[in-house]
Design an enzyme around this catalytic site. Structure first.
Site, PDB file in Angstrom:
ATOM      1  N   MET A   1      59.310   5.233 -12.202  1.00 14.33           N
ATOM      2  CA  MET A   1      60.574   5.470 -12.960  1.00 14.33           C
ATOM      3  C   MET A   1      62.060   5.844 -13.159  1.00 14.33           C
ATOM      4  O   MET A   1      62.201   6.782 -13.501  1.00 14.33           O
ATOM      5  CB  MET A   1      60.002   7.083 -13.475  1.00 14.33           C
ATOM      6  CG  MET A   1      58.200   6.780 -13.456  1.00 14.33           C
ATOM      7  SD  MET A   1      57.380   8.479 -12.454  1.00 14.33           S
ATOM      8  CE  MET A   1      55.439   8.595 -13.388  1.00 14.33           C
ATOM      9  N   SER A   2      62.385   4.722 -12.589  1.00 13.77           N
ATOM     10  CA  SER A   2      63.787   5.025 -12.445  1.00 13.77           C
ATOM     11  C   SER A   2      64.564   3.320 -12.897  1.00 13.77           C
ATOM     12  O   SER A   2      63.578   2.228 -12.929  1.00 13.77           O
ATOM     13  CB  SER A   2      64.603   5.041 -11.177  1.00 13.77           C
ATOM     14  OG  SER A   2      63.982   4.617  -9.710  1.00 13.77           O
TER      15      SER A   2
ATOM     16  N   HIS B   1      66.539  11.770 -12.794  1.00 11.74           N
ATOM     17  CA  HIS B   1      65.643  10.642 -14.371  1.00 11.74           C
ATOM     18  C   HIS B   1      65.364  11.119 -15.608  1.00 11.74           C
ATOM     19  O   HIS B   1      65.441  12.344 -15.729  1.00 11.74           O
ATOM     20  CB  HIS B   1      63.889  10.848 -13.487  1.00 11.74           C
ATOM     21  CG  HIS B   1      63.808  10.637 -12.418  1.00 11.74           C
ATOM     22  ND1 HIS B   1      64.297  11.556 -11.164  1.00 11.74           N
ATOM     23  CD2 HIS B   1      63.859   9.640 -11.573  1.00 11.74           C
ATOM     24  CE1 HIS B   1      63.959  10.870  -9.610  1.00 11.74           C
ATOM     25  NE2 HIS B   1      63.696   9.083  -9.845  1.00 11.74           N
TER      26      HIS B   1
ATOM     27  N   ALA C   1      61.405   4.255  -4.509  1.00  8.34           N
ATOM     28  CA  ALA C   1      60.414   4.192  -4.249  1.00  8.34           C
ATOM     29  C   ALA C   1      59.303   3.863  -5.764  1.00  8.34           C
ATOM     30  O   ALA C   1      59.320   4.302  -6.641  1.00  8.34           O
ATOM     31  CB  ALA C   1      59.590   5.469  -3.819  1.00  8.34           C
TER      32      ALA C   1
ATOM     33  N   HIS D   1      64.339  14.261  -3.214  1.00  7.65           N
ATOM     34  CA  HIS D   1      65.881  13.702  -3.526  1.00  7.65           C
ATOM     35  C   HIS D   1      66.652  15.088  -3.063  1.00  7.65           C
ATOM     36  O   HIS D   1      66.260  16.023  -4.171  1.00  7.65           O
ATOM     37  CB  HIS D   1      64.972  13.276  -5.363  1.00  7.65           C
ATOM     38  CG  HIS D   1      65.389  12.250  -5.997  1.00  7.65           C
ATOM     39  ND1 HIS D   1      65.976  11.485  -5.925  1.00  7.65           N
ATOM     40  CD2 HIS D   1      64.276  12.483  -5.735  1.00  7.65           C
ATOM     41  CE1 HIS D   1      65.242  10.316  -6.314  1.00  7.65           C
ATOM     42  NE2 HIS D   1      63.673  10.427  -6.721  1.00  7.65           N
TER      43      HIS D   1
ATOM     44  N   TYR E   1      62.618  11.183 -17.651  1.00  7.34           N
ATOM     45  CA  TYR E   1      61.731  12.556 -17.142  1.00  7.34           C
ATOM     46  C   TYR E   1      62.245  13.950 -17.155  1.00  7.34           C
ATOM     47  O   TYR E   1      61.094  14.531 -17.197  1.00  7.34           O
ATOM     48  CB  TYR E   1      60.296  11.991 -16.848  1.00  7.34           C
ATOM     49  CG  TYR E   1      60.514  11.971 -15.689  1.00  7.34           C
ATOM     50  CD1 TYR E   1      60.236  13.020 -14.483  1.00  7.34           C
ATOM     51  CD2 TYR E   1      60.418  11.055 -14.158  1.00  7.34           C
ATOM     52  CE1 TYR E   1      60.581  13.197 -12.818  1.00  7.34           C
ATOM     53  CE2 TYR E   1      60.668  10.424 -12.679  1.00  7.34           C
ATOM     54  CZ  TYR E   1      60.341  12.231 -12.415  1.00  7.34           C
ATOM     55  OH  TYR E   1      60.471  12.209 -11.250  1.00  7.34           O
ATOM     56  N   GLU E   2      62.906  14.234 -15.878  1.00  9.66           N
ATOM     57  CA  GLU E   2      63.819  15.788 -15.690  1.00  9.66           C
ATOM     58  C   GLU E   2      64.291  15.932 -17.512  1.00  9.66           C
ATOM     59  O   GLU E   2      64.750  17.554 -17.367  1.00  9.66           O
ATOM     60  CB  GLU E   2      64.527  15.915 -14.932  1.00  9.66           C
ATOM     61  CG  GLU E   2      63.668  15.118 -13.875  1.00  9.66           C
ATOM     62  CD  GLU E   2      65.186  14.869 -12.620  1.00  9.66           C
ATOM     63  OE1 GLU E   2      64.803  16.454 -11.861  1.00  9.66           O
ATOM     64  OE2 GLU E   2      65.086  14.132 -12.438  1.00  9.66           O
TER      65      GLU E   2
ATOM     66  N   HIS F   1      52.435  12.737  -5.214  1.00  5.44           N
ATOM     67  CA  HIS F   1      53.423  12.301  -4.653  1.00  5.44           C
ATOM     68  C   HIS F   1      53.450  12.482  -3.090  1.00  5.44           C
ATOM     69  O   HIS F   1      54.700  12.372  -2.068  1.00  5.44           O
ATOM     70  CB  HIS F   1      54.915  13.335  -4.876  1.00  5.44           C
ATOM     71  CG  HIS F   1      56.064  13.783  -5.323  1.00  5.44           C
ATOM     72  ND1 HIS F   1      56.782  12.215  -6.190  1.00  5.44           N
ATOM     73  CD2 HIS F   1      57.294  13.700  -4.445  1.00  5.44           C
ATOM     74  CE1 HIS F   1      58.070  11.967  -6.123  1.00  5.44           C
ATOM     75  NE2 HIS F   1      58.206  13.372  -4.876  1.00  5.44           N
TER      76      HIS F   1
ATOM     77  N   ASN G   1      52.459   4.602  -2.563  1.00  2.47           N
ATOM     78  CA  ASN G   1      51.590   3.933  -2.485  1.00  2.47           C
ATOM     79  C   ASN G   1      51.304   3.182  -4.099  1.00  2.47           C
ATOM     80  O   ASN G   1      51.752   2.112  -4.202  1.00  2.47           O
ATOM     81  CB  ASN G   1      51.764   5.688  -3.504  1.00  2.47           C
ATOM     82  CG  ASN G   1      52.170   5.427  -4.921  1.00  2.47           C
ATOM     83  OD1 ASN G   1      53.201   5.521  -4.970  1.00  2.47           O
ATOM     84  ND2 ASN G   1      51.705   5.138  -6.023  1.00  2.47           N
TER      85      ASN G   1
ATOM     86  N   SER H   1      63.321   8.245  -3.643  1.00  6.38           N
ATOM     87  CA  SER H   1      62.555   9.409  -3.854  1.00  6.38           C
ATOM     88  C   SER H   1      62.180   8.818  -1.648  1.00  6.38           C
ATOM     89  O   SER H   1      61.710   7.956  -1.363  1.00  6.38           O
ATOM     90  CB  SER H   1      61.092   9.923  -4.224  1.00  6.38           C
ATOM     91  OG  SER H   1      61.261   9.853  -5.682  1.00  6.38           O
TER      92      SER H   1
END
Length: 277
Positions: A216-217, A98, A128, A76, A100-101, A252, A240, A45
């Site tokens: 998350m990846s 991802h 990220a 992305h 989650y997508e 985000h 972050n 990201s």
């Protein structure tokens, strides 16, 4: 990363790739890509600007490639970029898919499988991530030397008897970064399925488990690289502080801002890895 197969026969069986990978490679070679590529880079990201450093680029939107899912996350771009960096051929995935997508884990590792099909010699994975380690600050680059996948299945059930080890590759990345004058952290990446940011209680638990950064990846990608015997390096940009580390709401937009500030240092490191890893 090293793979430790039980037998040569088992190793051979694990090298098989899904049929759609052959279809994708045929499409790409017909579009002008060579049959073998030196390096592959997965851009996390906000880190897609590395594509600007690729010489003589051929850019193909994911939506134009058969059997390729689209990337829908902000930061992305969703393009495959082929070109060269310091005379080495490079395939860059500007955007990832991802879980989650709505993609199955088996689909999120498509870039790793395609890298194997192109016989890449070195695979560089970036992301990220939120900082869990209280010593980390926004903008730090963390070399991943281990992962925590919690209790999730992140690889194909049929392929159980293999192992991967990031310590050797992480030490090499650390050495290259040091030679370039780039200060880095080294730590453990904890995989969370998302899509929501983690709660304060979860982050406290993750820190207790030994996580230094959360995202998350990447973990499924590293697992697939280990399964396929691909040499891989992985770097997180701490964009972050995770929930509870600082007293502010997670957004985000922070990810893009932190990535913009660090993009030249990140590009310098990736170029060094393409040359020396």
């Amino acid at each position: 990363m090293t793979i430790k197969p039980d037998t040569q026969q088992k190793t051979s069986s694990r090298m098989s790739l899904p049929e759609h990978i052959t279809e994708i490679k045929d499409f790409l070679t017909n579009a002008g890509l060579p049959d073998i590529i030196d390096s592959a880079v997965i851009l996390g990201s906000g880190l897609g600007s590395f594509g600007d450093h690729i010489e003589d680029p051929i850019s193909i939107p994911y939506t134009d490639i058969p059997s390729f899912p689209d990337s829908t996350v902000i930061g992305h771009s969703g393009s495959l970029i082929f070109g060269s960096v310091d005379r080495s051929s490079v395939l860059a995935f500007s955007g990832r898919f991802h879980h989650y997508e709505g993609h199955p884990i088996s689909k999120t590792v498509l870039p790793i499988q395609l890298s194997k099909a192109f016989e890449v010699d070195k695979l560089i994975i970036s992301n990220a991530a939120g900082g869990i380690n209280l010593r980390y600050k926004v903008g730090d680059l963390m070399i991943i030397d281990s992962i925590i996948k919690q209790f999730f299945m992140i690889s194909e059930p049929a392929d159980k008897n293999w192992s991967y080890d990031m310590e050797e590759s992480a030490a090499k990345v650390k050495e290259i970064a040091s030679d370039l004058g780039i200060v880095t952290q080294m730590g453990t990446y904890l995989f969370a399925k998302g899509p929501s940011y983690e709660s304060k209680a979860e982050i406290r638990a993750f820190r207790y488990m030994g996580g230094d950064a959360v995202g998350m990846s990447t973990a499924p990608e590293l697992a697939e690289a280990g399964r396929l015997g691909l040499r891989a390096a992985a770097v997180s940009l701490i964009t972050n502080a995770a929930a509870g580390v600082v007293d502010q709401k997670l957004d985000h937009a922070e990810v893009k801002e932190a990535a913009d500030q660090k993009k030249e240092v990140f590009a310098k490191l990736v170029k060094g890895l393409i040359r020396e890893f």
